[in-house]
Design an enzyme around this catalytic site. Sequence first.
Site, mmCIF file in Angstrom:
data_model
loop_
_atom_site.group_PDB
_atom_site.id
_atom_site.type_symbol
_atom_site.label_atom_id
_atom_site.label_comp_id
_atom_site.label_asym_id
_atom_site.label_seq_id
_atom_site.Cartn_x
_atom_site.Cartn_y
_atom_site.Cartn_z
ATOM 1 N N ASP A 37 66.949 -4.407 34.551
ATOM 2 C CA ASP A 37 66.524 -3.455 35.572
ATOM 3 C C ASP A 37 67.653 -3.401 36.596
ATOM 4 O O ASP A 37 67.944 -4.420 37.232
ATOM 5 C CB ASP A 37 65.265 -3.928 36.301
ATOM 6 C CG ASP A 37 64.037 -3.962 35.426
ATOM 7 O OD1 ASP A 37 64.090 -4.601 34.364
ATOM 8 O OD2 ASP A 37 63.018 -3.375 35.825
ATOM 9 N N LYS A 101 62.666 4.149 36.748
ATOM 10 C CA LYS A 101 61.645 3.386 37.469
ATOM 11 C C LYS A 101 61.609 3.824 38.928
ATOM 12 O O LYS A 101 62.647 4.035 39.546
ATOM 13 C CB LYS A 101 62.004 1.902 37.329
ATOM 14 C CG LYS A 101 61.032 0.915 37.862
ATOM 15 C CD LYS A 101 61.498 -0.491 37.452
ATOM 16 C CE LYS A 101 60.796 -1.572 38.234
ATOM 17 N NZ LYS A 101 61.278 -2.911 37.868
ATOM 18 N N LYS A 130 58.628 4.308 34.375
ATOM 19 C CA LYS A 130 57.879 3.134 34.816
ATOM 20 C C LYS A 130 57.527 3.326 36.282
ATOM 21 O O LYS A 130 58.397 3.543 37.125
ATOM 22 C CB LYS A 130 58.706 1.857 34.639
ATOM 23 C CG LYS A 130 57.965 0.619 35.111
ATOM 24 C CD LYS A 130 58.742 -0.656 34.817
ATOM 25 C CE LYS A 130 57.977 -1.872 35.339
ATOM 26 N NZ LYS A 130 58.698 -3.132 35.044
#
Length: 169
Positions: A37, A101, A130
């Site tokens: 991430d 995300k 996400k």
Amino acid sequence: TSVHVGAAISFPLGQAGLASKVAETKIAIEDGADEIDYVIDIGQAKMHHWDYIKEEMESIVSICREHNVISKVIFENCYLEKDEIKQVALIAKEVKPDFIKTSTGFGTGGATLEDVKLMVETVEGQVKVKAAGGIRDWKTCKAMIDAGAQRIGTSSSLKILEEFEAEAK
């Protein structure tokens, strides 16, 4: 085991330079991470340096692909305007990380339905979304899923599962 190991790169504001992010990504993968991430350089996004954002995304995503590691690009939407979110999503649509995300969960705001819908609509199924940050109950979680989020980031998973099970009865 089947438990995934994730690593956060340039957390939480994405301010590390590209060389640092690349080095962090490589080290994390060498150390066993199978999901990365990374936070985009928010300053570069605010200055609309889209070529930089694209180069950063291409660099990190390509390292992840080489090692069969899931890549997630964190926008940290609370610091971006809607047109900036859309532009980063358009870059992602071209580069194709595994996920984009909404948030680290450490910014001034988390996932919103409006942002999830914008991200989902912009990538047109080319990238998964996400939703993360501020999702603390089943009602909110379900709304994010209904809006198109394919993963949820939450620190309230037990509460959400309990509420889900209670609703299913």
